[in-house]
Design an enzyme around this catalytic site. Structure first.
Site, mmCIF file in Angstrom:
data_model
loop_
_atom_site.group_PDB
_atom_site.id
_atom_site.type_symbol
_atom_site.label_atom_id
_atom_site.label_comp_id
_atom_site.label_asym_id
_atom_site.label_seq_id
_atom_site.Cartn_x
_atom_site.Cartn_y
_atom_site.Cartn_z
ATOM 1 N N THR A 189 0.825 -1.806 -0.182
ATOM 2 C CA THR A 189 0.061 0.127 0.285
ATOM 3 C C THR A 189 1.031 0.949 0.044
ATOM 4 O OG1 THR A 189 -1.581 -1.367 1.072
ATOM 5 C CG2 THR A 189 -1.704 0.845 1.134
ATOM 6 N N SER B 236 1.613 -7.460 -0.774
ATOM 7 C CA SER B 236 2.880 -8.690 0.068
ATOM 8 C C SER B 236 1.906 -9.791 0.379
ATOM 9 C CB SER B 236 2.607 -8.193 1.108
ATOM 10 O OG SER B 236 1.375 -8.223 2.584
ATOM 11 N N THR C 37 1.846 -4.448 4.777
ATOM 12 C CA THR C 37 1.601 -4.813 6.128
ATOM 13 C C THR C 37 0.630 -6.533 6.090
ATOM 14 O OG1 THR C 37 -0.221 -3.630 5.936
ATOM 15 C CG2 THR C 37 1.078 -2.329 6.664
ATOM 16 N N ASP C 38 0.109 -6.377 4.858
ATOM 17 C CA ASP C 38 -0.633 -8.278 5.625
ATOM 18 C C ASP C 38 1.099 -9.183 5.971
ATOM 19 O OD1 ASP C 38 -2.839 -6.812 5.107
ATOM 20 O OD2 ASP C 38 -3.149 -7.538 2.561
HETATM 21 N N1 ASP Z 1 -2.543 -5.640 1.590
HETATM 22 C C1 ASP Z 1 -1.421 -5.047 1.101
HETATM 23 C C2 ASP Z 1 -0.274 -5.438 0.654
HETATM 24 O O1 ASP Z 1 -0.463 -6.011 2.317
HETATM 25 C C3 ASP Z 1 -2.190 -3.963 2.495
HETATM 26 C C4 ASP Z 1 -0.856 -3.186 2.681
HETATM 27 O O2 ASP Z 1 0.438 -3.106 2.305
HETATM 28 O O3 ASP Z 1 -0.999 -2.725 3.772
HETATM 29 O O4 ASP Z 1 -0.001 -5.604 0.014
#
Ligand code: ASP
Length: 319
Positions: A11, A49, A81-82
């Site tokens: 993200t 991710s 973040t995932d």
């Molecule tokens: N779906 C995204 C990822 O993990 C969420 C994020 O980056 O916060 O790539």
């Protein structure tokens, strides 16, 4: 001396259809010149991710390792973040350097009001440059908080305050341009052997969350396809009685680690004695996962299997 930045997508880099590079992320970032170190950027991948693999994480750790060996004061990795809590813990287990290796990302992408990426990245770079953050292994910096990779969790699907360490709290804070480390967790023995990334990718470790009326059917044949299992049990490490012999049989064929599905706290060892409770399961050969959450226990078990390290000894450090 520089500070190294590795970008892996997520993200933090999602500007509509465009994926931002490290140059884009740091361009015109206020406060960057105050770091006192130039940022040396390597864009590795631009992926969600969910598509990251352990092998890819080890590849980035290797690149970060080369950067600090060549003189960088520390390194930052940006990613989605995932899976960040898993990547950071995997990195922590193999990071041999005193220099900080800091993971960060964002919950609000750059097209939204109040994107958190720039602030998170600047705070992460500050931590990576800070002598106070040396000898702490891999860290996660988010919302001006510094978390030990081994305890941090993503706990909310949308909140910018998603990263917390339920068992310990943050170990430090970034305040203005200062990095304050308030408590220094012991460095644990990482994993001793070295893992071939391809070998790690080929290792299957299942994660199984116990639920009400569970009869264990899904676990049939697991030992033929997987090399290890992490059980996310109820509360302090319990499963329905019918599941206990199924897990005992599996534990005779491969390592089975017992953790709690609650999200915080440890399993216990010596309190409940009915079939399916922790005394029964540990007697059947399950390994005590201690304070490790199920996701982190899975990362550790997979790495230990890949390196042929002492599995019980490694998990004993988290009890
Ligand atoms: N779906 C995204 C990822 O993990 C969420 C994020 O980056 O916060 O790539």
């Amino acid at each position: 001396m520089s500070v190294a930045l590795f970008t892996l997508g997520g993200t933090i880099s999602m500007a509509g259809n465009q994926r931002l590079t490290g140059d884009d992320l740091t361009a015109a970032m206020p406060g960057l010149s105050g770091l006192g170190h130039p940022v040396e950027i390597q864009d590795i991948e631009k992926i969600p991710s969910a598509n990251l693999t352990a092998a890819k994480v080890l590849e980035v750790v290797d690149a970060a390792s080369k950067a600090v060996t060549a003189g960088a004061v520390g390194a930052v990795v940006t990613q989605g973040t995932d899976t960040l809590e898993e990547s950071a813990f995997l990195a922590d287990l193999v990071w041999p350097h005193p220099q900080p290796l800091v993971f960060t990302g964002a919950m609000r992408n750059p097209t939204l009001a109040g994107p958190d990426g720039p602030a998170n990245l600047l705070a992460a770079l500050r931590v990576a440059c800070s002598p106070a953050a040396r000898d702490l292994g891999a860290l996660v910096v988010f919302k001006d908080e510094i978390h030990a990779a081994r305890w941090v969790r993503k706990t909310h699907s949308t909140s910018t305050a998603t990263f917390v360490s339920p068992n310990t709290g943050p170990i430090g804070h970034v305040v203005e341009d200062r990095v304050s480390v308030l408590t220094r967790p012991l460095r644990l023995d990482g994993v001793q052997g070295s893992a071939e990334p391809a070998e790690l990718d080929n290792l299957r470790v299942a994660l199984y969350t116990v639920t009400m009326d569970d009869d264990g059917l899904l676990l049939q044949g697991l030992a033929d396809t997987h090399q290890g299992l992490v059980v996310a049990g109820y509360g302090v490490g319990h499963v329905p009685a019918a599941l206990a012999p199924v897990l005992g049989d599996l534990a005779a064929r491969m390592p089975v680690v017992l953790t709690s599905r609650t999200g915080a706290g440890s399993i216990v060892r010596n309190t409940y004695n009915s079939p399916g409770s922790e005394i029964d399961l540990l007697q059947r050969g399950l390994i005590d996962g201690g304070f490790l959450d199920p996701y982190k226990a899975r990362v550790l078990l997979r790495l230990l299997l890949a390196t042929d390290d002492d599995i019980a000894g490694a998990f004993a450090q988290y009890v």
